[in-house]
Design a protein around this motif. Structure first.
Motif, PDB file in Angstrom:
ATOM      1  N   GLY A 220      18.680  21.562  70.398  1.00  0.00           N
ATOM      2  CA  GLY A 220      18.008  20.972  71.552  1.00  0.00           C
ATOM      3  C   GLY A 220      18.219  21.725  72.851  1.00  0.00           C
ATOM      4  N   TYR A 221      19.156  22.680  72.852  1.00  0.00           N
ATOM      5  CA  TYR A 221      19.370  23.474  74.058  1.00  0.00           C
ATOM      6  C   TYR A 221      19.893  24.858  73.693  1.00  0.00           C
ATOM      7  N   GLU A 222      19.661  25.785  74.580  1.00  0.00           N
ATOM      8  CA  GLU A 222      20.271  27.100  74.492  1.00  0.00           C
ATOM      9  C   GLU A 222      21.062  27.325  75.773  1.00  0.00           C
ATOM     10  N   CYS A 223      22.270  27.816  75.647  1.00  0.00           N
ATOM     11  CA  CYS A 223      23.129  27.989  76.805  1.00  0.00           C
ATOM     12  C   CYS A 223      22.645  29.161  77.662  1.00  0.00           C
ATOM     13  N   ASP A 224      22.690  28.976  78.977  1.00  0.00           N
ATOM     14  CA  ASP A 224      22.325  30.036  79.912  1.00  0.00           C
ATOM     15  C   ASP A 224      23.266  29.965  81.113  1.00  0.00           C
ATOM     16  N   ASP A 225      23.022  30.813  82.094  1.00  0.00           N
ATOM     17  CA  ASP A 225      23.908  30.886  83.257  1.00  0.00           C
ATOM     18  C   ASP A 225      23.962  29.577  84.028  1.00  0.00           C
ATOM     19  N   GLN A 226      22.832  28.857  84.083  1.00  0.00           N
ATOM     20  CA  GLN A 226      22.817  27.593  84.821  1.00  0.00           C
ATOM     21  C   GLN A 226      23.722  26.557  84.157  1.00  0.00           C
ATOM     22  N   LEU A 227      23.656  26.460  82.832  1.00  0.00           N
ATOM     23  CA  LEU A 227      24.528  25.526  82.116  1.00  0.00           C
ATOM     24  C   LEU A 227      25.991  25.946  82.233  1.00  0.00           C
ATOM     25  N   LEU A 228      26.238  27.237  82.149  1.00  0.00           N
ATOM     26  CA  LEU A 228      27.614  27.717  82.289  1.00  0.00           C
ATOM     27  C   LEU A 228      28.173  27.390  83.672  1.00  0.00           C
ATOM     28  N   LYS A 229      27.325  27.435  84.680  1.00  0.00           N
ATOM     29  CA  LYS A 229      27.774  27.083  86.026  1.00  0.00           C
ATOM     30  C   LYS A 229      28.108  25.598  86.106  1.00  0.00           C
TER      31      LYS A 229
END
Length: 266
Positions: A220-229
């Motif tokens: 349902g999701y792929e991790c990116d810089d926004q999620l890591l922040k």
């Protein structure tokens, strides 16, 4: 000089050793060595951690479709004399057995509820939560009635810090319930869950005390810089293998005993 015999060991030493071995040794081997080993194996300290999943998988004949008999479950629970701190329930047991565990295990800190128990007794489980005031860790095999379960935890389990919701559907309502009822949760394990980006963001923004979030292999999701922040306050954020769409061929088996092992390693 004669060699010392194992049966001559101090009783406290024997109990200390036996409290570290598995249930297979307690049930099948140690009691039959000698009388002192038998007596040591009956000490409540040896039955603080009760893994019915292990009994079910290792001892139960394949044709026992009804699971572990209720009287056997009661007999094992009785050996703890109210001192059991962790219990992994079997995949199949009666409501009578479940209620007996609630009544006879007031010191419980870690509880594993497999899918069959969550779905079959979803109306009973919230009622029983109030009896486990020392509960710190809960593994839910499904999210039936989860909002009510988490509400009861917030009311009665002041030391609660860890939720395992593995391979379940975590929608926005469930994510909001986690934030509303467990805002100070420290450990959240949702490996292999179905959770979209917005639901994950609800958890990341609302649970500021998280130190470990296991979001591996989620759909349902792929991790990116926004999620890591958003997850920057989390010491250990695991997101490997998560993807937008499902691919069942990539799913590996999740051992229920991993819950047991992680409880003792934390």
């Amino acid at each position: 000089m004669a060699r010392p015999n194992w049966e001559d060991l101090n009783m406290d030493c024997l109990v200390n050793v036996f409290s570290r071995v598995g249930m297979q040794s307690h049930l099948l081997y140690a009691p039959f060595v000698c009388k002192s080993w038998y007596r040591a194996g009956l000490h409540p300290s040896c039955w603080q951690n009760i893994n019915f999943q292990k009994i079910e998988s290792d001892f139960l004949p394949w044709y026992c479709f009804d699971g572990i008999p209720t009287e056997f479950i009661k007999s094992i629970i009785n050996r703890s004399h109210g001192n059991a701190t962790s219990v992994l329930l079997p995949n199949y047991c009666t409501e009578e057995a479940l209620r007996y565990i609630a009544d006879e295990c007031p010191a419980l800190k870690a509880l594993y509820l497999p899918y069959n128990q969550c779905s079959k007794y979803f109306l009973v489980i919230p009622e029983l939560i109030s009896k486990w005031k020392n509960l710190e860790l809960l593994r839910l095999g499904s999210l039936y009635n989860m909002e009510k379960v988490l509400e009861e935890i917030s009311l009665h389990c002041k030391e609660f810090c860890g939720l395992y919701a593995i391979r379940v559907d975590i929608g926005r309502d469930a994510a909001s319930a986690i934030v509303n009822f467990l805002p100070n949760i420290k450990h959240l394990h949702m490996q292999g869950a179905n959770i979209d980006r917005e639901s994950l963001e609800i958890i990341l923004q609302g649970c500021k005390e998280l130190v470990h979030l296991d979001g591996r292999d989620c759909v349902g999701y792929e991790c990116d810089d926004q999620l890591l922040k958003l997850a920057s306050h989390i010491t250990n954020f695991q997101h490997e293998g998560s993807r937008l769409f499902d691919d069942e061929d990539d799913w590996g088996a999740i051992d229920p005993n991993d819950f047991y092992d992680s409880y003792f390693s934390d």
